[in-house]
Design a protein around this motif. Structure first.
Motif, short mmCIF file in Angstrom:
data_model
loop_
_atom_site.label_atom_id
_atom_site.label_comp_id
_atom_site.label_asym_id
_atom_site.label_seq_id
_atom_site.Cartn_x
_atom_site.Cartn_y
_atom_site.Cartn_z
N ASP A 188 0.83 -1.22 0.00
CA ASP A 188 0.00 0.00 0.00
C ASP A 188 0.86 1.26 0.00
N HIS A 189 1.92 1.23 0.79
CA HIS A 189 2.77 2.41 0.94
C HIS A 189 3.46 2.73 -0.39
N LEU A 190 3.97 1.68 -1.04
CA LEU A 190 4.65 1.88 -2.33
C LEU A 190 3.67 2.43 -3.38
N ALA A 191 2.49 1.86 -3.42
CA ALA A 191 1.49 2.32 -4.40
C ALA A 191 1.18 3.81 -4.18
N GLU A 192 1.08 4.18 -2.94
CA GLU A 192 0.78 5.59 -2.62
C GLU A 192 1.91 6.51 -3.09
N ARG A 193 3.14 6.08 -2.82
CA ARG A 193 4.30 6.89 -3.25
C ARG A 193 4.32 7.08 -4.76
N VAL A 194 4.10 5.97 -5.47
CA VAL A 194 4.13 6.03 -6.93
C VAL A 194 3.02 6.96 -7.45
N ARG A 195 1.86 6.84 -6.83
CA ARG A 195 0.73 7.71 -7.24
C ARG A 195 1.07 9.19 -7.10
N TYR A 196 1.66 9.55 -5.97
CA TYR A 196 2.03 10.96 -5.78
C TYR A 196 3.11 11.36 -6.77
N MET A 197 4.11 10.51 -6.91
CA MET A 197 5.26 10.86 -7.77
C MET A 197 4.84 11.07 -9.23
N GLN A 198 3.87 10.28 -9.70
CA GLN A 198 3.49 10.40 -11.12
C GLN A 198 2.56 11.60 -11.35
N ASN A 199 2.18 12.29 -10.28
CA ASN A 199 1.33 13.47 -10.40
C ASN A 199 2.02 14.66 -9.72
N PHE A 200 3.26 14.91 -10.12
CA PHE A 200 4.06 16.06 -9.65
C PHE A 200 4.35 16.02 -8.15
N GLY A 201 4.04 14.91 -7.49
CA GLY A 201 4.23 14.83 -6.04
C GLY A 201 3.06 15.36 -5.24
N PHE A 202 1.93 15.65 -5.92
CA PHE A 202 0.77 16.20 -5.21
C PHE A 202 0.09 15.15 -4.35
N GLN A 203 -0.20 15.54 -3.12
CA GLN A 203 -1.12 14.78 -2.27
C GLN A 203 -2.29 15.75 -2.04
N GLY A 204 -3.39 15.51 -2.73
CA GLY A 204 -4.48 16.48 -2.68
C GLY A 204 -4.19 17.63 -3.63
N GLN A 205 -4.91 18.77 -3.41
CA GLN A 205 -4.87 19.84 -4.42
C GLN A 205 -3.65 20.76 -4.34
N ASP A 206 -3.20 21.06 -3.15
CA ASP A 206 -2.14 22.07 -3.00
C ASP A 206 -0.88 21.56 -2.31
N ASN A 207 -0.93 20.33 -1.86
CA ASN A 207 0.13 19.83 -1.00
C ASN A 207 1.10 18.93 -1.76
N VAL A 208 2.31 19.43 -2.01
CA VAL A 208 3.31 18.61 -2.70
C VAL A 208 4.20 17.94 -1.66
N VAL A 209 4.24 16.60 -1.70
CA VAL A 209 4.97 15.86 -0.65
C VAL A 209 6.23 15.18 -1.15
N PHE A 210 6.39 15.05 -2.47
CA PHE A 210 7.59 14.41 -3.04
C PHE A 210 8.04 15.19 -4.26
N LEU A 211 9.28 14.92 -4.64
CA LEU A 211 9.71 15.30 -5.98
C LEU A 211 8.88 14.45 -6.95
N GLY A 212 8.22 15.11 -7.89
CA GLY A 212 7.37 14.34 -8.80
C GLY A 212 7.56 14.76 -10.23
N LEU A 213 6.84 14.11 -11.10
CA LEU A 213 6.86 14.49 -12.52
C LEU A 213 5.47 14.19 -13.07
N ASN A 214 5.33 14.33 -14.38
CA ASN A 214 4.04 14.02 -14.98
C ASN A 214 4.13 12.68 -15.67
N GLY A 215 3.64 11.65 -15.01
CA GLY A 215 3.68 10.30 -15.59
C GLY A 215 2.30 9.74 -15.80
#
Ligand code: T4K
Length: 400
Positions: free
Chosen positions: A218-245
């Motif tokens: 579950d944890h890995l899936a969550e990380r990948v999800r954030y990373m492939q969407n610019f690192g966004f968790q929700g609308q304004d909160n960026v939690v990781f270095l991300g990109l557009n995947g």
């Protein structure tokens, strides 16, 4: 049969009309029902939701997770991106061990992140990474292993899991070829920390372009999800270095449409596989790649190895002769990642370190298969092989 073929093939071999009047490709896309596809596309246009985790992407992810028997199937824009995200989300760095015998995307996904791919040899019985070589290649800088289920034949997942556990390494599989394949009766998708699929147009199940990261973590899936969407968790909160995947809705439409028909594609592939097996049987020097009878395979790749001594011609001569006949075979995966740039220049890999890979790279041919090929087409390709073998001395003399 070969007597009837002789005049045409002899002419073609020496520059006349080709045996086939249309090109037979490796990797022609499998196409599901067009009406159903257009239905998905019309729905997308009506909604005006084209991307950013729309309903088609969600539906595809749910259905893929069910099909693969995993908790999460995270969709991304292509298989290479899926590999890169997997590597990054798993925290791999330093050195990662992988087979030299694979499509170069596996290596690029590491090197792109400045991780050194450490190429090791394959087990000749399965053409997948040799666990003994993996064990010997581990150094203090090693952080992970990437196995490749080449042509849908599974890695020795038990041995690799044991090494990863004992040595504290992350374990990821490149399952680009392995949708619908099994190992030990279990579907590929749930082995290792995660498994990565390609949904490229040439794959058994495709979305035009696309990739999937399958995992039960579950944890890995969550990380990948954030990373492939610019690192966004929700609308304004960026939690990781991300990109557009992200995968687009149009690609998900193609994926859903093809998922409905994937069992038909596999059945068509399998019948071509059986026909090739019969047609090539008994030709000296043609070694037909078998899939384990007790496992499921998608038969998307039709692979033969050519033994020059017995066949009479080299793999490269046959490759060119087939081209002249409009049979566009591929030398997957020649010449091996270790002989490609930037690896050839960056790292020194003397041949003796991957002798099985070196040998296979010089012998392997992928032949056209799948729904595009009628039975007559398969028979025609097999006739060409028989003819090339029978006429090998004359062809050699003509080719110089
Ligand atoms: N790991 C492994 C082990 C892989 O094999 C791959 C990709 C990846 C990772 C990376 O996944 P992606 O990032 O691609 O999702 C092809 C594919 O582009 C590549 O996806 C695939 N493996 C590799 C084995 O083959 P090429 O350069 O040989 O493809 P290309 O463009 O020559 O196409 C092959 C044949 O398919 C052509 O002769 C014509 C036919 N074709 C192709 C396309 C795209 C069509 O008829 N229609 C089409 O739309 O790399």
């Amino acid at each position: 049969m070969s007597a009837a073929l002789n005049p045409i093939a002899r002419l073609a071999a020496f520059g006349g009309r080709p045996r086939f009047d249309r090109a037979l490709h490796v990797g022609r896309p499998n196409m599901g029902d067009r009406g159903r596809y257009l239905g998905y596309i019309n729905g997308m246009l009506d909604r005006g939701i084209l991307t950013n985790y729309g309903p088609l992407v969600r539906e595809l992810e749910t259905r893929l997770a069910e099909s693969l028997g995993v908790r999460h199937a995270v969709s991304v824009c292509n298989g290479t991106m899926a590999l890169e995200l997997g590597v990054r989300a798993l925290g791999m760095k330093g050195e990662v061990i992988m087979p030299a015998f694979t499509f170069v995307a596996t290596a690029h996904a590491l090197q792109w992140q400045e991780i050194k791919p450490v190429f090791v040899d394959i087990d000749p019985r399965t053409c997948t990474i040799d666990p003994e070589r993996v064990e010997r290649a581990i150094t203090p800088r090693t952080t992970g292993i990437v196995g490749v289920h080449l042509w849908g034949r599974a890695c020795d997942t038990e041995a690799l899991a044991d090494i990863a556990r004992r040595r504290g390494l992350r374990l990821m599989y490149d399952a680009a070829h392995a949708f619908g394949c099994s190992h030990g009766g279990r579907l590929i998708g749930g082995f290792g920390d995660c498994e990565v699929f390609s949904l490229h147009a040439t794959k058994v199940l495709h979305a035009g372009e696309g990739g999937v990261i399958a995992t039960n973590d579950d944890h890995l899936a969550e990380r990948v999800r954030y990373m492939q969407n610019f690192g966004f968790q929700g609308q304004d909160n960026v939690v990781f270095l991300g990109l557009n995947g992200k995968m687009s809705e149009a690609c998900a439409a193609m994926g859903l449409c093809n998922l409905d028909s994937v069992e038909e594609f596999i059945a068509a592939n399998r019948s071509r596989h059986e026909r090739y097996r019969g047609g090539l049987a008994g030709i000296p020097g043609v070694v037909f790649l078998e899939y384990p009878a007790e496992e499921r395979n998608n038969y998307q790749y039709l692979i033969v190895e050519l033994e020059q001594g017995d066949f009479g011609l080299s793999r490269d001569q046959v490759y060119r002769l087939l081209q002249a006949e409009n049979v566009l075979s591929r030398r997957y995966f020649f010449p091996g990642c270790h002989r490609m740039e930037p690896y050839r220049s960056l790292y020194a890999y003397p041949e003796y370190r991957v002798p099985v890979t070196e040998a296979l790279c010089g012998r392997v041919l992928a032949l056209p298969t799948g729904p595009q090929m009628g039975e007559d087409d398969v028979d025609g390709v097999c006739e060409l092989f028989r003819f090339f073998h029978e006429q090998a001395p004359a062809i050699r003399a003509a080719l110089g």
